[in-house]
Scaffold this motif. Sequence first.
Motif, PDB file in Angstrom:
ATOM      1  N   VAL A 175       0.845  -1.198   0.000  1.00 58.36           N
ATOM      2  CA  VAL A 175       0.000   0.000   0.000  1.00 58.36           C
ATOM      3  C   VAL A 175       0.878   1.244   0.000  1.00 58.36           C
ATOM      4  O   VAL A 175       2.024   1.215   0.464  1.00 58.36           O
ATOM      5  CB  VAL A 175      -0.977   0.036   1.210  1.00 58.36           C
ATOM      6  CG1 VAL A 175      -1.975  -1.112   1.132  1.00 58.36           C
ATOM      7  CG2 VAL A 175      -0.227   0.009   2.536  1.00 58.36           C
ATOM      8  N   LYS A 176       0.289   2.331  -0.520  1.00 63.01           N
ATOM      9  CA  LYS A 176       1.022   3.598  -0.583  1.00 63.01           C
ATOM     10  C   LYS A 176       0.272   4.644   0.230  1.00 63.01           C
ATOM     11  O   LYS A 176      -0.946   4.794   0.093  1.00 63.01           O
ATOM     12  CB  LYS A 176       1.142   4.055  -2.038  1.00 63.01           C
ATOM     13  CG  LYS A 176       2.045   5.268  -2.234  1.00 63.01           C
ATOM     14  CD  LYS A 176       2.246   5.550  -3.719  1.00 63.01           C
ATOM     15  CE  LYS A 176       3.282   6.642  -3.913  1.00 63.01           C
ATOM     16  NZ  LYS A 176       3.506   6.919  -5.350  1.00 63.01           N
ATOM     17  N   ASP A 177       0.995   5.318   1.090  1.00 60.02           N
ATOM     18  CA  ASP A 177       0.422   6.381   1.912  1.00 60.02           C
ATOM     19  C   ASP A 177       0.161   7.592   1.019  1.00 60.02           C
ATOM     20  O   ASP A 177       1.079   8.138   0.406  1.00 60.02           O
ATOM     21  CB  ASP A 177       1.433   6.713   3.022  1.00 60.02           C
ATOM     22  CG  ASP A 177       0.994   7.826   3.940  1.00 60.02           C
ATOM     23  OD1 ASP A 177      -0.015   8.487   3.629  1.00 60.02           O
ATOM     24  OD2 ASP A 177       1.666   8.041   4.960  1.00 60.02           O
ATOM     25  N   LYS A 178      -1.099   8.001   0.939  1.00 60.74           N
ATOM     26  CA  LYS A 178      -1.462   9.104   0.041  1.00 60.74           C
ATOM     27  C   LYS A 178      -0.783  10.414   0.433  1.00 60.74           C
ATOM     28  O   LYS A 178      -0.520  11.261  -0.418  1.00 60.74           O
ATOM     29  CB  LYS A 178      -2.981   9.307   0.044  1.00 60.74           C
ATOM     30  CG  LYS A 178      -3.769   8.159  -0.570  1.00 60.74           C
ATOM     31  CD  LYS A 178      -5.270   8.395  -0.411  1.00 60.74           C
ATOM     32  CE  LYS A 178      -6.068   7.189  -0.878  1.00 60.74           C
ATOM     33  NZ  LYS A 178      -7.506   7.334  -0.590  1.00 60.74           N
ATOM     34  N   LYS A 179      -0.507  10.583   1.728  1.00 57.75           N
ATOM     35  CA  LYS A 179       0.060  11.861   2.183  1.00 57.75           C
ATOM     36  C   LYS A 179       1.577  11.910   2.035  1.00 57.75           C
ATOM     37  O   LYS A 179       2.123  12.865   1.483  1.00 57.75           O
ATOM     38  CB  LYS A 179      -0.341  12.125   3.642  1.00 57.75           C
ATOM     39  CG  LYS A 179      -1.846  12.356   3.801  1.00 57.75           C
ATOM     40  CD  LYS A 179      -2.221  12.589   5.252  1.00 57.75           C
ATOM     41  CE  LYS A 179      -3.745  12.738   5.370  1.00 57.75           C
ATOM     42  NZ  LYS A 179      -4.198  12.730   6.765  1.00 57.75           N
ATOM     43  N   THR A 180       2.266  10.874   2.546  1.00 56.52           N
ATOM     44  CA  THR A 180       3.737  10.921   2.524  1.00 56.52           C
ATOM     45  C   THR A 180       4.316  10.253   1.286  1.00 56.52           C
ATOM     46  O   THR A 180       5.507  10.378   1.015  1.00 56.52           O
ATOM     47  CB  THR A 180       4.328  10.201   3.755  1.00 56.52           C
ATOM     48  OG1 THR A 180       4.023   8.798   3.649  1.00 56.52           O
ATOM     49  CG2 THR A 180       3.760  10.763   5.053  1.00 56.52           C
ATOM     50  N   ARG A 181       3.493   9.522   0.543  1.00 57.44           N
ATOM     51  CA  ARG A 181       3.891   8.745  -0.637  1.00 57.44           C
ATOM     52  C   ARG A 181       4.808   7.582  -0.263  1.00 57.44           C
ATOM     53  O   ARG A 181       5.452   6.991  -1.121  1.00 57.44           O
ATOM     54  CB  ARG A 181       4.579   9.611  -1.725  1.00 57.44           C
ATOM     55  CG  ARG A 181       3.942  10.954  -2.003  1.00 57.44           C
ATOM     56  CD  ARG A 181       2.483  10.854  -2.395  1.00 57.44           C
ATOM     57  NE  ARG A 181       2.257  10.279  -3.712  1.00 57.44           N
ATOM     58  CZ  ARG A 181       1.087   9.795  -4.120  1.00 57.44           C
ATOM     59  NH1 ARG A 181       0.045   9.815  -3.306  1.00 57.44           N
ATOM     60  NH2 ARG A 181       0.947   9.291  -5.324  1.00 57.44           N
ATOM     61  N   GLY A 182       4.897   7.255   1.024  1.00 55.10           N
ATOM     62  CA  GLY A 182       5.703   6.112   1.465  1.00 55.10           C
ATOM     63  C   GLY A 182       4.950   4.801   1.267  1.00 55.10           C
ATOM     64  O   GLY A 182       3.724   4.785   1.121  1.00 55.10           O
ATOM     65  N   TYR A 183       5.690   3.701   1.280  1.00 54.98           N
ATOM     66  CA  TYR A 183       5.099   2.375   1.059  1.00 54.98           C
ATOM     67  C   TYR A 183       5.113   1.536   2.335  1.00 54.98           C
ATOM     68  O   TYR A 183       6.042   1.620   3.138  1.00 54.98           O
ATOM     69  CB  TYR A 183       5.861   1.620  -0.036  1.00 54.98           C
ATOM     70  CG  TYR A 183       5.672   2.214  -1.409  1.00 54.98           C
ATOM     71  CD1 TYR A 183       4.614   1.809  -2.218  1.00 54.98           C
ATOM     72  CD2 TYR A 183       6.554   3.185  -1.884  1.00 54.98           C
ATOM     73  CE1 TYR A 183       4.438   2.359  -3.485  1.00 54.98           C
ATOM     74  CE2 TYR A 183       6.381   3.752  -3.149  1.00 54.98           C
ATOM     75  CZ  TYR A 183       5.320   3.331  -3.940  1.00 54.98           C
ATOM     76  OH  TYR A 183       5.144   3.876  -5.173  1.00 54.98           O
ATOM     77  N   PHE A 184       4.067   0.731   2.495  1.00 54.87           N
ATOM     78  CA  PHE A 184       3.954  -0.198   3.622  1.00 54.87           C
ATOM     79  C   PHE A 184       3.413  -1.528   3.109  1.00 54.87           C
ATOM     80  O   PHE A 184       2.842  -1.599   2.013  1.00 54.87           O
ATOM     81  CB  PHE A 184       2.963   0.324   4.672  1.00 54.87           C
ATOM     82  CG  PHE A 184       3.358   1.603   5.343  1.00 54.87           C
ATOM     83  CD1 PHE A 184       4.232   1.591   6.420  1.00 54.87           C
ATOM     84  CD2 PHE A 184       2.846   2.820   4.912  1.00 54.87           C
ATOM     85  CE1 PHE A 184       4.586   2.774   7.054  1.00 54.87           C
ATOM     86  CE2 PHE A 184       3.196   4.008   5.536  1.00 54.87           C
ATOM     87  CZ  PHE A 184       4.071   3.984   6.616  1.00 54.87           C
ATOM     88  N   ALA A 185       3.556  -2.561   3.951  1.00 47.99           N
ATOM     89  CA  ALA A 185       2.857  -3.817   3.704  1.00 47.99           C
ATOM     90  C   ALA A 185       1.649  -3.838   4.641  1.00 47.99           C
ATOM     91  O   ALA A 185       1.784  -3.577   5.828  1.00 47.99           O
ATOM     92  CB  ALA A 185       3.775  -4.998   4.000  1.00 47.99           C
ATOM     93  N   LEU A 186       0.479  -4.117   4.093  1.00 47.03           N
ATOM     94  CA  LEU A 186      -0.734  -4.206   4.908  1.00 47.03           C
ATOM     95  C   LEU A 186      -1.232  -5.642   4.874  1.00 47.03           C
ATOM     96  O   LEU A 186      -1.600  -6.167   3.820  1.00 47.03           O
ATOM     97  CB  LEU A 186      -1.819  -3.272   4.384  1.00 47.03           C
ATOM     98  CG  LEU A 186      -3.106  -3.261   5.233  1.00 47.03           C
ATOM     99  CD1 LEU A 186      -2.873  -2.541   6.564  1.00 47.03           C
ATOM    100  CD2 LEU A 186      -4.262  -2.613   4.483  1.00 47.03           C
ATOM    101  N   LYS A 187      -1.215  -6.273   6.037  1.00 38.34           N
ATOM    102  CA  LYS A 187      -1.705  -7.640   6.143  1.00 38.34           C
ATOM    103  C   LYS A 187      -3.174  -7.560   6.534  1.00 38.34           C
ATOM    104  O   LYS A 187      -3.515  -6.914   7.532  1.00 38.34           O
ATOM    105  CB  LYS A 187      -0.883  -8.341   7.219  1.00 38.34           C
ATOM    106  CG  LYS A 187      -1.166  -9.800   7.433  1.00 38.34           C
ATOM    107  CD  LYS A 187       0.008 -10.358   8.226  1.00 38.34           C
ATOM    108  CE  LYS A 187      -0.303 -11.614   8.945  1.00 38.34           C
ATOM    109  NZ  LYS A 187       0.885 -12.146   9.624  1.00 38.34           N
ATOM    110  N   ALA A 188      -4.046  -8.167   5.734  1.00 39.73           N
ATOM    111  CA  ALA A 188      -5.485  -8.179   6.020  1.00 39.73           C
ATOM    112  C   ALA A 188      -5.911  -9.627   6.226  1.00 39.73           C
ATOM    113  O   ALA A 188      -5.739 -10.463   5.344  1.00 39.73           O
ATOM    114  CB  ALA A 188      -6.265  -7.557   4.859  1.00 39.73           C
ATOM    115  N   MET A 189      -6.437  -9.922   7.426  1.00 41.97           N
ATOM    116  CA  MET A 189      -6.835 -11.295   7.763  1.00 41.97           C
ATOM    117  C   MET A 189      -8.334 -11.362   7.958  1.00 41.97           C
ATOM    118  O   MET A 189      -8.911 -10.525   8.661  1.00 41.97           O
ATOM    119  CB  MET A 189      -6.121 -11.736   9.044  1.00 41.97           C
ATOM    120  CG  MET A 189      -4.620 -11.826   8.882  1.00 41.97           C
ATOM    121  SD  MET A 189      -3.764 -12.070  10.467  1.00 41.97           S
ATOM    122  CE  MET A 189      -3.657 -10.385  11.078  1.00 41.97           C
TER     123      MET A 189
END
Length: 359
Positions: free
Chosen positions: A67-81
């Motif tokens: 996923v990409k943070d709309k504000k900072t444009r940084g990237y993360f991994a989002l685990k959805a269970m």
Amino acid sequence: MATKAKSGVNNESGSFREGANTDSSTGSPTLAGAASLSLTNNRTYSLDDLDTVATVGTGTFGRVFLVKDKKTRGYFALKAMKIPDVIRLKQEQHVHNEKAVLTEVNHPFLIRLFWTHHDELFLYMLMDYVPGGELFSYLRNRGRFNNATGLFYSAEIVCAIEYLHSKEIVYRDLKPENILLDSEGHIKLTDFGFAKKLVDRTWTLCGTPEYLAPEVIQSKGHGRAVDWWALGVLIFEMLAGYPPFFDDNPFGIYQKILAGKLDFPRHLDFYVKDLIKKFLVIDRARRLGNMKNGAEDVKKHRWFKSIDWDIVPQRKLKPPIVPKVSHEGDTSNFDAYPEEEWKKDTPVPPKDLEIFKNF
């Protein structure tokens, strides 16, 4: 020989194999339930702040999204269970353990957890995105690693295990699939679904068949010694290209583990064979890493004689493999997953959500 047939016993918490909730108009995954949450930097977050880029992992009851943070444009991994699947597979405690462990740890070789959230259908965990992909992929492509490459990864893993054990945490799922490489080639252990803070011993049968210690198979109660056994299996697999105990079915694997017979490929270094033998000792009281001096005994082994242990956690050893990463959100080092529509589930009733109220 490396094949991805290995799956977790009892639980694949966080290793994923299903589909995503998709927006029918775009075909891209949607993140429902945008309650606000606070991140470690005190900024208030919500799922609405995150754009889904791609799926980078799938498993028994969820997905991992880039996923990409709309504000900072940084990237993360989002685990959805999926909560219904977590409940059906009786994984509630593992999910809570994973959050508790990741909330407590902070180490350069461990994945970081930034925040957690749940709605009526999913549990969410926002973590580091590590773009280099799984060590498993590099091992599969190369067949096996040379001695120096195996030594580098083993040294970084020893530091990660030593740190976890210093916090009374047993990891319990060491394997090439759970070791990610960052853009520079250093490791990050991921998937803490089996990790647990230990008061004494624990009796849950969990892990991956090829990597299970004898005391886990025999339900004798187990502790931190299982991680040193798994490191012995991992070093063997990295250098041989296949694990020391393998069979077509788990029962056959367990029989071989309990028999404890090791057949080394002829090309293995003398000292690494000695190290592996000292890790793969059935009697955990005599297992390297689990004796009075703990990880210090491991670090002093002759195979590691060229390692300056002070600089390892500073990420100053030179990585043998530098992943090809074009930018922070590059997904080319992960398998591609179809963004098919997830099965439509009914939201979980409030009484079932009670177990996750603190998640």
